[in-house]
Design a protein around this motif. Structure first.
Motif, PDB file in Angstrom:
ATOM      1  N   TYR A 170     -35.031  -6.207 -24.341  1.00 20.34           N
ATOM      2  CA  TYR A 170     -33.708  -5.361 -24.379  1.00 20.34           C
ATOM      3  C   TYR A 170     -33.528  -5.112 -22.969  1.00 20.34           C
ATOM      4  N   ASN A 171     -32.375  -5.271 -22.274  1.00 21.04           N
ATOM      5  CA  ASN A 171     -32.032  -5.110 -20.867  1.00 21.04           C
ATOM      6  C   ASN A 171     -31.575  -3.566 -21.080  1.00 21.04           C
ATOM      7  N   ALA A 172     -31.607  -2.964 -19.859  1.00 27.94           N
ATOM      8  CA  ALA A 172     -30.889  -1.713 -19.467  1.00 27.94           C
ATOM      9  C   ALA A 172     -30.592  -1.677 -17.978  1.00 27.94           C
ATOM     10  N   LEU A 173     -29.658  -0.855 -17.935  1.00 22.15           N
ATOM     11  CA  LEU A 173     -29.087  -0.640 -16.489  1.00 22.15           C
ATOM     12  C   LEU A 173     -28.559   1.040 -16.316  1.00 22.15           C
ATOM     13  N   ASP A 174     -28.793   1.593 -15.328  1.00 22.28           N
ATOM     14  CA  ASP A 174     -28.489   2.945 -14.777  1.00 22.28           C
ATOM     15  C   ASP A 174     -27.894   2.695 -13.360  1.00 22.28           C
ATOM     16  N   LEU A 175     -26.954   3.687 -13.334  1.00 25.64           N
ATOM     17  CA  LEU A 175     -26.090   3.293 -12.171  1.00 25.64           C
ATOM     18  C   LEU A 175     -25.689   4.867 -11.735  1.00 25.64           C
ATOM     19  N   ASN A 176     -25.800   5.324 -10.377  1.00 22.03           N
ATOM     20  CA  ASN A 176     -25.431   6.545 -10.080  1.00 22.03           C
ATOM     21  C   ASN A 176     -25.164   6.690  -8.510  1.00 22.03           C
ATOM     22  N   PHE A 177     -23.838   7.265  -8.621  1.00 25.80           N
ATOM     23  CA  PHE A 177     -23.313   7.673  -7.072  1.00 25.80           C
ATOM     24  C   PHE A 177     -23.243   9.233  -6.935  1.00 25.80           C
ATOM     25  N   THR A 178     -23.640   9.762  -5.762  1.00 24.80           N
ATOM     26  CA  THR A 178     -23.777  10.986  -5.608  1.00 24.80           C
ATOM     27  C   THR A 178     -23.436  11.289  -4.026  1.00 24.80           C
ATOM     28  N   LYS A 179     -22.744  12.367  -3.913  1.00 21.67           N
ATOM     29  CA  LYS A 179     -22.239  12.678  -2.509  1.00 21.67           C
ATOM     30  C   LYS A 179     -22.186  14.070  -2.088  1.00 21.67           C
ATOM     31  N   LEU A 180     -22.840  14.700  -1.393  1.00 21.28           N
ATOM     32  CA  LEU A 180     -22.983  16.050  -0.828  1.00 21.28           C
ATOM     33  C   LEU A 180     -22.542  16.408   0.411  1.00 21.28           C
ATOM     34  N   THR A 181     -21.642  17.342   0.477  1.00 16.26           N
ATOM     35  CA  THR A 181     -21.269  17.972   1.823  1.00 16.26           C
ATOM     36  C   THR A 181     -21.570  19.592   1.827  1.00 16.26           C
ATOM     37  N   ARG A 182     -21.678  19.787   3.060  1.00 19.11           N
ATOM     38  CA  ARG A 182     -22.268  21.408   3.530  1.00 19.11           C
ATOM     39  C   ARG A 182     -21.451  21.678   4.567  1.00 19.11           C
ATOM     40  N   GLU A 183     -21.200  22.924   4.582  1.00 27.22           N
ATOM     41  CA  GLU A 183     -20.449  23.640   6.088  1.00 27.22           C
ATOM     42  C   GLU A 183     -21.447  23.502   6.994  1.00 27.22           C
ATOM     43  N   LEU A 184     -22.687  23.961   6.874  1.00 35.02           N
ATOM     44  CA  LEU A 184     -23.681  23.649   7.712  1.00 35.02           C
ATOM     45  C   LEU A 184     -25.060  23.153   7.187  1.00 35.02           C
ATOM     46  N   GLY A 185     -25.242  21.884   8.060  1.00 33.55           N
ATOM     47  CA  GLY A 185     -26.575  21.031   7.098  1.00 33.55           C
ATOM     48  C   GLY A 185     -26.173  19.627   7.018  1.00 33.55           C
ATOM     49  N   THR A 186     -27.010  18.919   6.033  1.00 31.44           N
ATOM     50  CA  THR A 186     -27.126  17.746   6.000  1.00 31.44           C
ATOM     51  C   THR A 186     -25.709  17.360   5.117  1.00 31.44           C
ATOM     52  N   ASP A 187     -25.075  16.254   5.392  1.00 25.83           N
ATOM     53  CA  ASP A 187     -24.213  15.708   4.334  1.00 25.83           C
ATOM     54  C   ASP A 187     -24.674  14.202   3.891  1.00 25.83           C
ATOM     55  N   SER A 188     -24.886  14.004   2.865  1.00 25.26           N
ATOM     56  CA  SER A 188     -25.330  12.698   2.325  1.00 25.26           C
ATOM     57  C   SER A 188     -24.729  12.047   1.175  1.00 25.26           C
ATOM     58  N   THR A 189     -24.875  10.662   1.042  1.00 26.45           N
ATOM     59  CA  THR A 189     -24.052   9.843   0.020  1.00 26.45           C
ATOM     60  C   THR A 189     -25.335   8.893  -0.279  1.00 26.45           C
ATOM     61  N   ARG A 190     -25.516   8.820  -1.809  1.00 27.75           N
ATOM     62  CA  ARG A 190     -26.227   7.775  -2.208  1.00 27.75           C
ATOM     63  C   ARG A 190     -25.787   7.048  -3.407  1.00 27.75           C
ATOM     64  N   ILE A 191     -26.069   5.661  -3.221  1.00 27.17           N
ATOM     65  CA  ILE A 191     -25.581   4.877  -4.438  1.00 27.17           C
ATOM     66  C   ILE A 191     -26.921   4.054  -4.884  1.00 27.17           C
ATOM     67  N   SER A 192     -27.137   4.457  -6.053  1.00 30.58           N
ATOM     68  CA  SER A 192     -28.342   3.734  -6.894  1.00 30.58           C
ATOM     69  C   SER A 192     -28.126   2.697  -7.989  1.00 30.58           C
ATOM     70  N   VAL A 193     -28.443   1.463  -8.141  1.00 34.11           N
ATOM     71  CA  VAL A 193     -28.597   0.501  -9.113  1.00 34.11           C
ATOM     72  C   VAL A 193     -29.910   0.169  -9.650  1.00 34.11           C
ATOM     73  N   ARG A 194     -30.363   0.542 -10.891  1.00 41.04           N
ATOM     74  CA  ARG A 194     -31.524   0.265 -11.638  1.00 41.04           C
ATOM     75  C   ARG A 194     -31.562  -0.432 -12.661  1.00 41.04           C
ATOM     76  N   PRO A 195     -31.285  -1.784 -12.588  1.00 37.99           N
ATOM     77  CA  PRO A 195     -31.479  -2.758 -13.802  1.00 37.99           C
ATOM     78  C   PRO A 195     -32.904  -2.959 -14.314  1.00 37.99           C
ATOM     79  N   SER A 196     -33.179  -3.229 -15.486  1.00 31.87           N
ATOM     80  CA  SER A 196     -34.731  -3.512 -15.997  1.00 31.87           C
ATOM     81  C   SER A 196     -34.649  -4.345 -17.397  1.00 31.87           C
ATOM     82  N   TRP A 197     -35.637  -4.866 -17.407  1.00 30.42           N
ATOM     83  CA  TRP A 197     -35.794  -5.687 -18.785  1.00 30.42           C
ATOM     84  C   TRP A 197     -37.234  -5.061 -19.223  1.00 30.42           C
ATOM     85  N   ASN A 198     -37.032  -4.660 -20.923  1.00 32.92           N
ATOM     86  CA  ASN A 198     -38.205  -4.193 -21.484  1.00 32.92           C
ATOM     87  C   ASN A 198     -38.311  -4.998 -22.670  1.00 32.92           C
TER      88      ASN A 198
END
Length: 719
Positions: free
Chosen positions: A381-409
């Motif tokens: 069977y096939n599987a797929l995980d998708l994730n999009f996350t964005k973080l903002t701060r008043e002081l410090g690091t602002d970050s964005t990540r897009i993840s794609v994880r397809p798999s065959w099992n």
């Protein structure tokens, strides 16, 4: 009298009642309900005085009208006035389940209106009323004169002994229409001694689940607030919503007010609590904790939590919670077939002294999609995980990540029972960061993007070997796992937001990636190996053991020193779960240094119950990992409770820090008495926690619950 004579008397009496009804006056004819649903009678002996229209029945008399039944030694029924006089061992069974006992009773033919002498009323909840005289009006009200109420049962060995508690009043009125019981000039007696008087008292009858009114007040003392009085008021908005407003009056501050709101809907519910307070310096404080959950349809649902406090220590100081952080969120999620989809946003408020709100992130948004396909004829069977996350701060690091994880099992069970699993995946992660701290050799911060492809091949093998030995089943399962992926993958250009801390243990020794989030991945060729062993008896006892270790071709600098994974060979991890019988369980988890065989982690948990005692204890020890925000820990917490007698029970609990500069963190002792009508508890506790304006505190609380009436409690914090 024989059964034949009884049946004959019953038949003659029924004929007499019918003839009397036909010959009744016009006033009698107005009793339409009796004409349509006449009462039925049974007795050992019956006579009919036709001249006076009086019917007399003696011996095991039973009168039935609808759902009501009257029992007595003898009765006389006046057909003209439609009145029944009952004598001796009178008992009136009502539709509510209440039973009214009396020496004599006068009541109408429909068994709804009447008077009784020396009444004893046993209610459906087994509580009791006793009155010198009682009046019933159309089955709507029962008025009792010189009456007593109690939920306590008389002592079986000494019935004349005073009840543990009772309410004694000049008049008691039970209004079934309004579903309320009122008392006039009432004393609360404890063991026959009057202790509290009030000219008026009212509360809902047992059929009412919710009714507006004042709840039992609480009073106590606190070292920071002084004397405290709380007077909660419960208000029913409608059948599905209500609120509770609780003013809090203190001697050292201006006081506070606390509110709770609850409402249920067809497809969801809302709960919320909030408070406001002023201290002696006129500074305002407050908090809110709320939760909403709603179904949109069979696939989608949404929710929202709003949790905030005006200061770090306010809720703990006023007793509104002990949280170390507050999380607010809103989300929409859907479940359909083999897929899961969610969209959410989160905000955090740290309440510890080291927390800085400017560095707490706002997570907006988090989008997640997971899909698992149906197996084909080969089990793949096939599987797929998708994730999009964005973080903002008043002081410090602002970050964005897009993840794609397809798999065959695919998995396969060989003819001899060994199990094979194969997974091939191709992860792809895109990162963007602003003001990301980097190693000193790279500068101070990094602004930019990075791409991380992560192909990975995972092969799992296990072989459960079982054998039967008498009444015992034994299973031995060797486990092997090989994972192949490229080296690297965790660049300094990639913000680590969700994989900062993890714990290497038996729970993840056979995981391909032990990081809890998406930001960090394990890399390079590696293997995990170990075994499970278990034995289970037919009588219910069982024991299981798991041991495991990991190996990688090269060291991985992603893992900090002290994690147990920083070298080629990992530390040993294991677990023992021992349950020799129902009601007893022992769990041990450990991590052992591969070189020195020193213990890096201990967890021991024991719990059990017997017919009269329950107990549990947990000991935990682990060392601090380099770079972790969490310190090491060496602590034991314990609790034991049990029945001292049929009505008394006790409980003792505590938490102790076993580190070098540790000590007792908290201690508690409670003693509880409970019988069919009263619950009394006293609890002593001491906390040694100190945080800014919060100091170690001793507290003593008393609580008395008069069952069917309510409770009152008092708490004292003398320190």
């Amino acid at each position: 009298m024989t059964i034949k004579h009884t049946l004959l008397a019953t038949a003659l009496f029924a004929v007499a009642v019918l003839l009397g009804a036909l010959a009744s006056t016009p006033a009698r004819a107005e009793q339409g309900q009796n004409e349509e649903n006449p009462a039925t009678f049974a007795a050992d002996e019956m006579t009919h005085d036709k001249e006076l229209s009086i019917i007399t029945a003696r011996g095991h008399v039973e009168v039935n009208h609808g759902e009501r039944t009257l029992l007595a030694d003898s009765i006389s029924y006046n057909q003209i006035t439609d009145a029944i006089k009952a004598y001796g061992n009178v008992a009136l069974h009502q539709p509510s389940g209440d039973i009214l006992f009396a020496d004599t009773m006068e009541i109408t033919g429909d068994l709804k209106n009447g008077m009784a002498d020396d009444l004893l009323a046993v209610m459906a909840d087994r509580s009791r009323f006793a009155a010198k005289k009682a009046t019933l009006v159309n089955d709507e009200t029962m008025t009792m004169d010189r009456a007593i109420y109690s939920a306590c049962e008389p002592c079986k060995d000494n019935p004349t002994r005073p009840l543990l508690w009772q309410l004694k009043a000049i008049k008691i009125v039970h209004d079934r229409t309004k579903k309320i019981i009122t008392y006039k000039d009432v004393w609360l007696e404890v063991m026959g001694v009057p202790v509290v008087y009030t000219p008026y008292l009212s509360y809902p009858d047992p059929t009412v689940k919710r009714k507006s009114g004042f709840l039992t007040p609480n009073w106590g003392a606190s070292s920071s607030l002084g004397s405290i009085i709380q007077a909660p008021y419960f208000y029913v908005l409608d059948d599905s919503s209500d609120i509770t407003i609780t003013p809090l009056i203190t001697s050292q501050e201006y006081g506070a007010i606390h509110g709770e709101y609850r409402e249920k809907f067809t497809k969801g519910e809302i709960t919320a609590e909030t408070s406001g307070a002023f201290d002696a310096s006129s500074r305002a404080y407050g908090h809110i904790k709320s939760e909403a959950r709603f179904d949109v349809d069979r696939t989608w649902r949404w929710g929202a939590d709003l949790n905030r406090s005006s200061s770090d220590t306010y809720m703990r100081r006023y007793g509104y919670g002990n949280e170390s952080s507050l999380t607010s969120q809103a989300f929409l999620e859907g479940f359909r077939g083999n897929t899961y989809t969610s969209f959410s946003t989160m905000a955090f408020q740290g309440l510890s002294a080291s927390d800085d709100s400017r560095t707490s992130p706002l997570v907006l948004p988090v989008a997640q999609f997971n899909y698992t396909g149906d197996p084909d004829k080969y089990g793949a069977y096939n599987a797929l995980d998708l994730n999009f996350t964005k973080l903002t701060r008043e002081l410090g690091t602002d970050s964005t990540r897009i993840s794609v994880r397809p798999s065959w099992n695919i998995s396969h069970i060989a003819p001899k029972g060994d199990i094979y699993k194969l997974r091939a995946s191709m992860g792809l992660d895109f990162f963007n960061a602003q003001e990301l701290p980097v190693p000193q050799s790279r500068g101070s911060t990094y602004d930019g993007s990075a791409l991380r492809p992560t192909p990975e091949l995972e092969f799992d093998w296990s072989w459960p070997l079982a054998r039967r030995n008498g009444t015992v089943t034994e299973v031995l399962e060797p486990i092997g796992q090989v994972i192949v992926s490229p080296y690297g993958g965790n660049s300094f250009k990639m913000a680590n937001e969700d994989s900062q801390d993890f714990d290497f243990s038996d729970a993840n020794v056979f995981s391909a990636n032990r990081f809890t989030g998406y930001d960090r991945v394990e890399s390079g060729p590696r293997a995990n190996f170990g075994a499970k062993w278990s034995v289970t008896g037919d009588g219910g006892g069982s024991t299981s053991v798991l041991v495991g270790q990991s190996y990688r071709l090269k060291d991985d600098s992603t893992f900090n020193s002290g994690s147990g994974l920083e070298n080629n060979f990992s530390d040993y991890v294991g677990k023992i779960d021992f349950s020799p019988q129902e009601g007893l369980n022992l769990l041990y988890r450990t991590r052992i240094d591969k070189d020195t065989l020193d213990f890096r982690r201990h967890e021991v948990a024991v719990s059990g119950t017997t017919s009269s005692i329950d107990y549990n204890a947990n000991y935990v020890f682990f060392e601090r990992q380099e770079g972790s925000e969490f310190s090491g820990r060496k602590e034991i917490n314990y609790a034991v409770g049990g029945d001292l007698t049929d009505t008394w029970r006790a409980r003792f609990n505590g938490v102790r820090d076993l580190s070098e500069n540790g000590g007792q963190r908290s201690t508690g002792l409670s003693l509880i008495y409970e019988d069919e009508c009263l619950e009394f508890s006293t609890q002593f506790s001491r906390t040694f926690y100190q945080d800014r304006d919060l100091r170690p505190t001793d507290a003593i609380m008393f609580r008395v619950l008069f069952k069917t009436l309510g409770e009152f409690s008092s708490s004292v914090n003398p320190s």
